[in-house]
Design a protein around this motif. Sequence first.
Motif, short mmCIF file in Angstrom:
data_model
loop_
_atom_site.label_atom_id
_atom_site.label_comp_id
_atom_site.label_asym_id
_atom_site.label_seq_id
_atom_site.Cartn_x
_atom_site.Cartn_y
_atom_site.Cartn_z
N SER A 74 -3.99 6.08 -6.54
CA SER A 74 -3.94 4.90 -5.75
C SER A 74 -3.09 5.20 -4.73
CB SER A 74 -4.07 3.68 -6.26
OG SER A 74 -5.39 3.49 -7.20
N LYS A 75 -3.13 5.98 -3.53
CA LYS A 75 -2.27 6.28 -2.45
C LYS A 75 -3.01 6.05 -1.60
CE LYS A 75 1.72 8.81 -4.74
NZ LYS A 75 2.45 10.04 -4.73
N ALA A 76 -2.38 5.31 -0.41
CA ALA A 76 -3.32 5.13 0.88
C ALA A 76 -2.59 6.13 1.96
CB ALA A 76 -3.38 3.52 1.36
N ARG A 77 -3.43 6.61 2.73
CA ARG A 77 -2.93 7.41 4.04
C ARG A 77 -3.63 7.04 5.28
NH1 ARG A 77 0.96 10.64 2.46
NH2 ARG A 77 1.09 11.48 4.59
N CYS A 78 -2.94 7.23 6.43
CA CYS A 78 -3.91 6.87 7.65
C CYS A 78 -3.44 7.88 8.57
CB CYS A 78 -3.09 5.48 8.15
SG CYS A 78 -3.92 4.63 9.48
N TYR A 86 -0.10 9.77 7.71
CA TYR A 86 1.36 9.02 7.14
C TYR A 86 0.83 8.09 6.12
CZ TYR A 86 -0.44 5.39 10.47
OH TYR A 86 -1.01 4.50 10.98
N ALA A 87 1.64 8.02 5.44
CA ALA A 87 1.28 7.14 4.11
C ALA A 87 1.46 5.59 4.63
CB ALA A 87 2.57 7.29 2.74
N LEU A 88 0.81 4.86 3.71
CA LEU A 88 0.87 3.35 3.91
C LEU A 88 1.28 2.76 2.42
CD1 LEU A 88 -2.34 2.65 5.98
CD2 LEU A 88 0.06 2.33 6.72
#
Length: 338
Positions: free
Chosen positions: A73-77, A88-90
């Motif tokens: 569970s990693k979010a990137r934008c 980039y990571a959020l």
Amino acid sequence: MKRQAKAEALLPGLIEKILLFLPVKSLIRFKCVSKQWLSLISDSRFAKLHYDTADAAPTNYNTRLLYLNNKVSKARCIDLEASILSDYALQLPISCRYFPLTILGSCRGFILLRTHIDGTDLILWNPATGSHKAVPYPVADPTASCWMGFERTNSWNEIECGHLPGHLPMSYCAIFCNGAIHWLANIGIVAFDVARKHLYIMSLPDMKYCFNWKLDLFGGCLGISYLTNNWKIGLWVMKEYNVESSWTKPNGVLPCDDELFFFLCFTNGGELVGIQNNTKLIKFNDKGAWADSLAINCERTDKMMVMFTQSLLSLRTSFGVQGKNKESRVCHILKIFN
């Protein structure tokens, strides 16, 4: 002295007008300029003015792509208006960093997340500011007559809003536009006016020999992207809301190679962005030529990625939940995202 006093009184107003036209990323940095700027940018009134100013502009601000990693569970934008050579990571809210996640939708700068663990809350999250709020998930009642099976409480009401054909196939992800929630169906665009509690159906354009339909917003207008039977990408845009004759094809069809390709959006500069073969984000220029690409680790589904706009809005200013009890706030929010 009078002239100086007038200048000092005018200056804060001029500063506010200038700041209203700056992007959210810049405003967050400018909080460090002075206590006056910190107070102004942090004010809920300014946040609403800033969002309304951007929302009224004749451009498509819904051009940031947030996606969740397939394995963890990693979010990137990615800012699709800029070069897509990097993302980039959020920082996800700590309560949902270590669980499987899906995305339920986005609205006014907020994203609604669901953790797939029994008894956990939904998370309403503003990626730009980092603010988030737990929203209790509706409890399922298997004995309820309604197919949705939500437990009946004082915060849930049955609304007489019209009838749709049984077993109507509709898109999973809804689009919020013009005060209504929209779903794409095979009989038209099904819309529910939140304020008037009214259900209606809007006509589709000529969609013969098209497949992989997807409903989205383009410059504030409802639009449908699709693939033709010879793997060309096309787009219909409804220039005037709920006017059938206003459906237009602003860009005709664009070329695509033989690999699986899913359309995401057009940028303000007319560039096409999509996902190829579920592993690569690709941008074509307005002539249909390859521009940029970026390898990503995300399946292209409405549950794992979402287009959103950045905003400074808080939960209160965004959804008008002040003065409501907890259950009413939950109901009010879920109506917007579902």
